[in-house]
Design a protein around this motif. Structure first.
Motif, PDB file in Angstrom:
ATOM      1  N   ALA A   6       0.809  -1.219   0.000  1.00 16.19           N
ATOM      2  CA  ALA A   6       0.000   0.000   0.000  1.00 16.19           C
ATOM      3  C   ALA A   6       0.843   1.270   0.000  1.00 16.19           C
ATOM      4  CB  ALA A   6      -0.931  -0.005   1.217  1.00 16.19           C
ATOM      5  N   LEU A   7       2.155   1.128   0.220  1.00 21.52           N
ATOM      6  CA  LEU A   7       3.011   2.307   0.335  1.00 21.52           C
ATOM      7  C   LEU A   7       3.559   2.730  -1.017  1.00 21.52           C
ATOM      8  CD1 LEU A   7       5.098   1.287   3.478  1.00 21.52           C
ATOM      9  CD2 LEU A   7       3.096   2.780   3.416  1.00 21.52           C
ATOM     10  N   PRO A   8       3.754   4.036  -1.219  1.00 18.59           N
ATOM     11  CA  PRO A   8       4.449   4.478  -2.427  1.00 18.59           C
ATOM     12  C   PRO A   8       5.918   4.059  -2.375  1.00 18.59           C
ATOM     13  CG  PRO A   8       4.070   6.322  -0.938  1.00 18.59           C
ATOM     14  CD  PRO A   8       3.318   5.152  -0.370  1.00 18.59           C
ATOM     15  N   THR A   9       6.583   4.106  -3.519  1.00 28.75           N
ATOM     16  CA  THR A   9       7.956   3.612  -3.619  1.00 28.75           C
ATOM     17  C   THR A   9       8.887   4.296  -2.632  1.00 28.75           C
ATOM     18  OG1 THR A   9       7.647   3.108  -5.954  1.00 28.75           O
ATOM     19  CG2 THR A   9       9.910   3.303  -5.172  1.00 28.75           C
ATOM     20  N   GLU A  10       8.774   5.624  -2.483  1.00 28.86           N
ATOM     21  CA  GLU A  10       9.695   6.330  -1.582  1.00 28.86           C
ATOM     22  C   GLU A  10       9.502   5.893  -0.134  1.00 28.86           C
ATOM     23  OE1 GLU A  10       6.169   9.112  -2.434  1.00 28.86           O
ATOM     24  OE2 GLU A  10       7.478   7.731  -3.534  1.00 28.86           O
ATOM     25  N   ALA A  11       8.251   5.567   0.235  1.00 28.26           N
ATOM     26  CA  ALA A  11       8.004   5.085   1.595  1.00 28.26           C
ATOM     27  C   ALA A  11       8.570   3.674   1.779  1.00 28.26           C
ATOM     28  CB  ALA A  11       6.511   5.109   1.899  1.00 28.26           C
ATOM     29  N   GLN A  12       8.464   2.850   0.751  1.00 29.38           N
ATOM     30  CA  GLN A  12       9.068   1.523   0.820  1.00 29.38           C
ATOM     31  C   GLN A  12      10.575   1.617   1.028  1.00 29.38           C
ATOM     32  OE1 GLN A  12       7.854  -0.376  -2.808  1.00 29.38           O
ATOM     33  NE2 GLN A  12       5.855  -1.006  -2.022  1.00 29.38           N
ATOM     34  N   LEU A  13      11.197   2.538   0.326  1.00 28.38           N
ATOM     35  CA  LEU A  13      12.640   2.727   0.499  1.00 28.38           C
ATOM     36  C   LEU A  13      12.969   3.132   1.933  1.00 28.38           C
ATOM     37  CD1 LEU A  13      13.572   4.536  -2.834  1.00 28.38           C
ATOM     38  CD2 LEU A  13      14.399   2.300  -2.076  1.00 28.38           C
ATOM     39  N   THR A  14      12.157   4.035   2.507  1.00 26.72           N
ATOM     40  CA  THR A  14      12.375   4.465   3.887  1.00 26.72           C
ATOM     41  C   THR A  14      12.349   3.275   4.842  1.00 26.72           C
ATOM     42  OG1 THR A  14      11.409   6.646   3.472  1.00 26.72           O
ATOM     43  CG2 THR A  14      11.442   5.886   5.765  1.00 26.72           C
ATOM     44  N   LEU A  15      11.402   2.383   4.630  1.00 23.89           N
ATOM     45  CA  LEU A  15      11.214   1.271   5.553  1.00 23.89           C
ATOM     46  C   LEU A  15      12.175   0.112   5.338  1.00 23.89           C
ATOM     47  CD1 LEU A  15       7.337   0.929   5.799  1.00 23.89           C
ATOM     48  CD2 LEU A  15       8.893   1.654   7.596  1.00 23.89           C
ATOM     49  N   LEU A  16      12.574  -0.116   4.090  1.00 19.12           N
ATOM     50  CA  LEU A  16      13.160  -1.402   3.744  1.00 19.12           C
ATOM     51  C   LEU A  16      14.656  -1.416   3.549  1.00 19.12           C
ATOM     52  CD1 LEU A  16      10.328  -2.264   1.257  1.00 19.12           C
ATOM     53  CD2 LEU A  16      10.692  -3.319   3.464  1.00 19.12           C
ATOM     54  N   THR A  17      15.254  -0.274   3.369  1.00 19.64           N
ATOM     55  CA  THR A  17      16.698  -0.267   3.143  1.00 19.64           C
ATOM     56  C   THR A  17      17.413  -0.983   4.286  1.00 19.64           C
ATOM     57  OG1 THR A  17      16.542   1.820   1.929  1.00 19.64           O
ATOM     58  CG2 THR A  17      18.710   1.200   2.768  1.00 19.64           C
ATOM     59  N   ASP A  18      18.147  -2.033   3.947  1.00 16.89           N
ATOM     60  CA  ASP A  18      18.914  -2.860   4.891  1.00 16.89           C
ATOM     61  C   ASP A  18      18.039  -3.677   5.838  1.00 16.89           C
ATOM     62  OD1 ASP A  18      21.325  -1.838   3.866  1.00 16.89           O
ATOM     63  OD2 ASP A  18      21.254  -0.126   5.237  1.00 16.89           O
ATOM     64  N   LEU A  19      16.720  -3.731   5.592  1.00 16.79           N
ATOM     65  CA  LEU A  19      15.833  -4.473   6.498  1.00 16.79           C
ATOM     66  C   LEU A  19      14.929  -5.458   5.767  1.00 16.79           C
ATOM     67  CD1 LEU A  19      14.671  -1.676   8.997  1.00 16.79           C
ATOM     68  CD2 LEU A  19      16.393  -3.442   9.369  1.00 16.79           C
ATOM     69  N   VAL A  20      15.281  -5.821   4.538  1.00 17.38           N
ATOM     70  CA  VAL A  20      14.421  -6.721   3.776  1.00 17.38           C
ATOM     71  C   VAL A  20      14.246  -8.053   4.498  1.00 17.38           C
ATOM     72  CG1 VAL A  20      14.192  -8.022   1.629  1.00 17.38           C
ATOM     73  CG2 VAL A  20      14.940  -5.642   1.564  1.00 17.38           C
ATOM     74  N   GLU A  21      15.314  -8.606   5.026  1.00 19.48           N
ATOM     75  CA  GLU A  21      15.234  -9.901   5.702  1.00 19.48           C
ATOM     76  C   GLU A  21      14.367  -9.823   6.954  1.00 19.48           C
ATOM     77  OE1 GLU A  21      16.229 -12.552   4.228  1.00 19.48           O
ATOM     78  OE2 GLU A  21      17.028 -11.298   2.607  1.00 19.48           O
ATOM     79  N   GLN A  22      14.461  -8.715   7.684  1.00 16.59           N
ATOM     80  CA  GLN A  22      13.643  -8.563   8.894  1.00 16.59           C
ATOM     81  C   GLN A  22      12.154  -8.526   8.542  1.00 16.59           C
ATOM     82  OE1 GLN A  22      16.492  -7.153   8.267  1.00 16.59           O
ATOM     83  NE2 GLN A  22      17.625  -6.564  10.110  1.00 16.59           N
ATOM     84  N   TRP A  23      11.834  -7.837   7.438  1.00 19.45           N
ATOM     85  CA  TRP A  23      10.436  -7.825   7.003  1.00 19.45           C
ATOM     86  C   TRP A  23       9.999  -9.223   6.569  1.00 19.45           C
ATOM     87  CZ3 TRP A  23       6.872  -4.353   7.964  1.00 19.45           C
ATOM     88  CH2 TRP A  23       7.262  -3.053   8.275  1.00 19.45           C
ATOM     89  N   GLY A  24      10.907  -9.952   5.943  1.00 26.09           N
ATOM     90  CA  GLY A  24      10.576 -11.320   5.572  1.00 26.09           C
ATOM     91  C   GLY A  24      10.270 -12.167   6.788  1.00 26.09           C
TER      92      GLY A  24
END
Length: 344
Positions: A308-326
């Motif tokens: 549901a987030l725009p791309t820039e918000a995804q970048l804010t949340l996910l940089t270096d944290l992709v595995e944690q979100w997984g």
């Protein structure tokens, strides 16, 4: 002697330290170390009050050796040292002796404390049975006029390093009438509760700074003078600049009460519309994910929230944290998309 360094990793919270003091301070002398503004002094007074003991304090930066050992008087053909009344009152009543800013004492004053800390004696005079002896101070890296302590002094006390616990502070803040907007801000950004001491003399965020800001805002509000400018003057005069800026920006957007971070993941449509408030919430979610503090959320909600987030918000949340979100439950398709986004 520098008692900082690796020992700081072995730290406990204020509530844990209070229980230790109440359990052992009648036999063992404690030295509580922490950055400025954590609440050491208040904790000691509270511990003594709960135990029904009066608390008498000496401030290390304002005493001389004779304030501890006493001054001599001639009795017959001998000189007898007379301890000060604050340390040895006429009534032999048990009390809590609080030696504040002990690491800031001059070397001669530190020496005067040796027998007091170890033997509970001042020359030939013993403290009343059961009296607590608790000292406190800052660490050398805190740039707070701390002097090196001798090994003899260090070996006479139990050194307890304290850390700030955000949940403990929230409980205290609610009981103490700290403003809801401040409690809300700290709940979303717990790292803002205590910042590193700056290299140059400048305001910085501590539990004491937030409490004093709350009181100042209450007084300004009661006087009818709380405005954008006065709020900013008070916040920047107490807090680290980065915390003051975001706190004031949120207040100016009149965000109101923020929901728990898990609620925004379950219901992304409730994210604040204002740019500052939205960034603040997303950054708080990121910090919680990075620290493993995020509560229970449904895996399906995690993927739905991220999509549901725009791309820039995804970048804010996910940089270096992709595995944690997984690990929180983002599905494989979402993770593939996230890896693509964060590599762009």
């Amino acid at each position: 002697m520098d008692v900082s360094g690796s020992a700081l990793q072995q730290s406990i919270t204020l509530n844990q330290a209070k229980k230790l003091v109440q359990c052992m301070a009648h036999e063992q002398s404690f030295l509580l170390l922490s950055p400025p503004g954590v609440g050491k002094s208040e904790m000691v007074y509270q511990a003594a009050a709960e135990a029904g003991l009066p608390c008498r304090s000496l401030l290390g930066t304002q005493i001389a050796p004779e304030d501890v050992s006493g001054v001599p008087k001639i009795v017959g053909e001998r000189s007898v040292f007379c301890p000060p009344r604050i340390l040895l009152p006429e009534s032999p009543q048990t009390f809590c002796l609080f030696l504040d800013e002990l690491p800031a004492c001059a070397p001669d004053v530190q020496k005067a404390f040796y027998s007091l800390l170890l033997e509970r004696r001042l020359g030939e005079h013993a403290l009343p049975a059961g009296t607590w002896v608790v000292a406190a101070g800052n660490r050398q890296q805190d740039r707070a006029l701390v002097r090196a302590m001798s090994s003899a002094l260090v070996n006479r006390v139990t050194i307890v390093n304290l850390r700030v616990d955000a949940d403990e502070w929230q409980d205290w803040a609610r009981r103490s009438g700290i403003r809801a907007d401040i409690r809300n801000f700290v709940s979303f950004m717990p790292d803002a509760l205590l910042r590193e001491v700056p290299q140059e003399p400048a305001p910085f965020s501590t539990p004491r700074a937030w409490a004093e800001l709350s009181r100042a805002l209450d007084m300004a509000e009661a006087a009818g003078i709380l405005s954008r400018d006065t709020r900013r003057a008070l916040a920047f005069g107490r807090l680290s600049a980065e915390d003051a800026a975001v706190f004031c920006a949120l207040a100016e957007e009149t965000v109101g009460t923020l929901a728990p971070v898990e609620s925004y993941i379950e219901h992304p449509e409730t994210l604040p519309k204002g740019e500052t408030a939205r960034w603040f919430v997303l950054n708080a979610i990121r910090q919680n994910v990075a620290a493993g503090r995020l509560g229970q959320v449904k895996p399906r909600a995690v993927s739905r929230f991220l999509r549901a987030l725009p791309t820039e918000a995804q970048l804010t949340l996910l940089t270096d944290l992709v595995e944690q979100w997984g690990a929180l439950g983002a599905d494989k398709a979402m993770l593939a998309l996230l890896r693509t986004v964060t590599k762009q």
